[in-house]
Motif scaffolding. Structure first.
Motif, short mmCIF file in Angstrom:
data_model
loop_
_atom_site.label_atom_id
_atom_site.label_comp_id
_atom_site.label_asym_id
_atom_site.label_seq_id
_atom_site.Cartn_x
_atom_site.Cartn_y
_atom_site.Cartn_z
N CYS A 156 28.43 50.77 5.54
CA CYS A 156 28.54 52.17 5.96
C CYS A 156 27.20 52.81 6.34
CB CYS A 156 29.20 53.00 4.86
SG CYS A 156 28.32 52.98 3.28
N GLY A 157 26.10 52.13 6.04
CA GLY A 157 24.78 52.66 6.38
C GLY A 157 24.34 53.82 5.50
N LYS A 158 25.05 54.05 4.39
CA LYS A 158 24.68 55.13 3.47
C LYS A 158 23.95 54.56 2.26
CE LYS A 158 28.46 58.29 4.61
NZ LYS A 158 29.61 59.02 4.09
N TRP A 159 23.07 55.40 1.71
CA TRP A 159 22.28 55.02 0.54
C TRP A 159 23.04 55.40 -0.74
CZ3 TRP A 159 17.54 52.64 1.12
CH2 TRP A 159 16.94 52.71 2.38
N PHE A 160 23.12 54.45 -1.70
CA PHE A 160 23.73 54.67 -3.00
C PHE A 160 22.85 54.08 -4.08
CE2 PHE A 160 27.34 54.74 -0.13
CZ PHE A 160 28.16 55.74 -0.63
N LYS A 168 14.83 47.34 6.50
CA LYS A 168 14.60 48.16 5.31
C LYS A 168 15.93 48.68 4.79
CE LYS A 168 9.96 49.45 6.69
NZ LYS A 168 9.19 48.83 5.67
N ALA A 169 16.21 48.36 3.51
CA ALA A 169 17.49 48.76 2.92
C ALA A 169 17.38 49.08 1.43
CB ALA A 169 18.53 47.66 3.13
N VAL A 170 16.15 49.14 0.91
CA VAL A 170 15.93 49.47 -0.50
C VAL A 170 14.93 50.62 -0.55
CG1 VAL A 170 15.15 48.61 -2.75
CG2 VAL A 170 16.40 47.09 -1.22
N GLN A 204 9.29 55.07 -0.90
CA GLN A 204 8.94 53.92 -0.05
C GLN A 204 10.19 53.10 0.28
OE1 GLN A 204 5.90 53.03 1.18
NE2 GLN A 204 6.72 51.21 2.15
N GLU A 205 10.36 52.76 1.56
CA GLU A 205 11.46 51.88 1.98
C GLU A 205 10.96 50.45 1.98
OE1 GLU A 205 14.02 52.77 5.36
OE2 GLU A 205 13.01 54.72 5.45
N LEU A 206 11.77 49.55 1.44
CA LEU A 206 11.43 48.13 1.40
C LEU A 206 12.45 47.34 2.20
CD1 LEU A 206 10.56 49.43 -1.48
CD2 LEU A 206 10.29 47.08 -2.15
N ALA A 207 11.96 46.29 2.88
CA ALA A 207 12.87 45.35 3.52
C ALA A 207 13.61 44.60 2.43
CB ALA A 207 12.09 44.38 4.40
#
Length: 130
Positions: A58-62, A87-89, A96-99
């Protein structure tokens, strides 16, 4: 919705219902049963529980798989290995976004601010990543 300023560019929106609870950290909307400004949720709220994951479906952050399941997405899909460079974390301490590969292969801490991550999260890897 009423926004409440917490600290360090973090805001929490006061929900009209529990399902609508979101938290904004450095411009990222985090969905789910969030209970604080570092992305902890009612399911995982230990000191080191401070990441959010962008769900592939869904591309949403949880904050966790349970928050995502409660959202009713209904299309659950894990990140495929060929997209681990994306980046997904999100570090809840500093934003900070992490791969995916950086998170999975790195130390259990944010490479930017050094805030510890819960090493037990890797037990649930299969719920997020191929």
């Amino acid at each position: 919705m009423t926004e409440l300023i917490i600290y360090n560019e973090k805001t929490i929106s006061q929900p009209e219902s529990e399902e609508e609870l979101t938290i904004t950290i450095h411009g990222h909307e985090i969905y789910g049963a969030v209970i604080d400004g570092e992305t902890r949720c009612r399911h995982y709220h230990g000191e080191a529980d401070r990441i959010a994951i962008k769900f592939f479906c869904c591309g949403k952050w949880f904050p966790c798989h349970a928050c995502h399941a409660e959202s009713g997405c209904g299309r659950h899909a894990v990140w495929p290995a060929e997209r681990f460079s994306e980046k997904a974390v999100l570090c809840g301490a500093c934003g900070q976004e992490l791969a995916v590969s950086e998170y999975l292969d790195g130390a259990p801490a944010c490479p930017s601010c050094r805030a510890p991550f819960n090493p037990g999260c890797k037990v649930h890897r299969h719920l997020y990543f191929e």
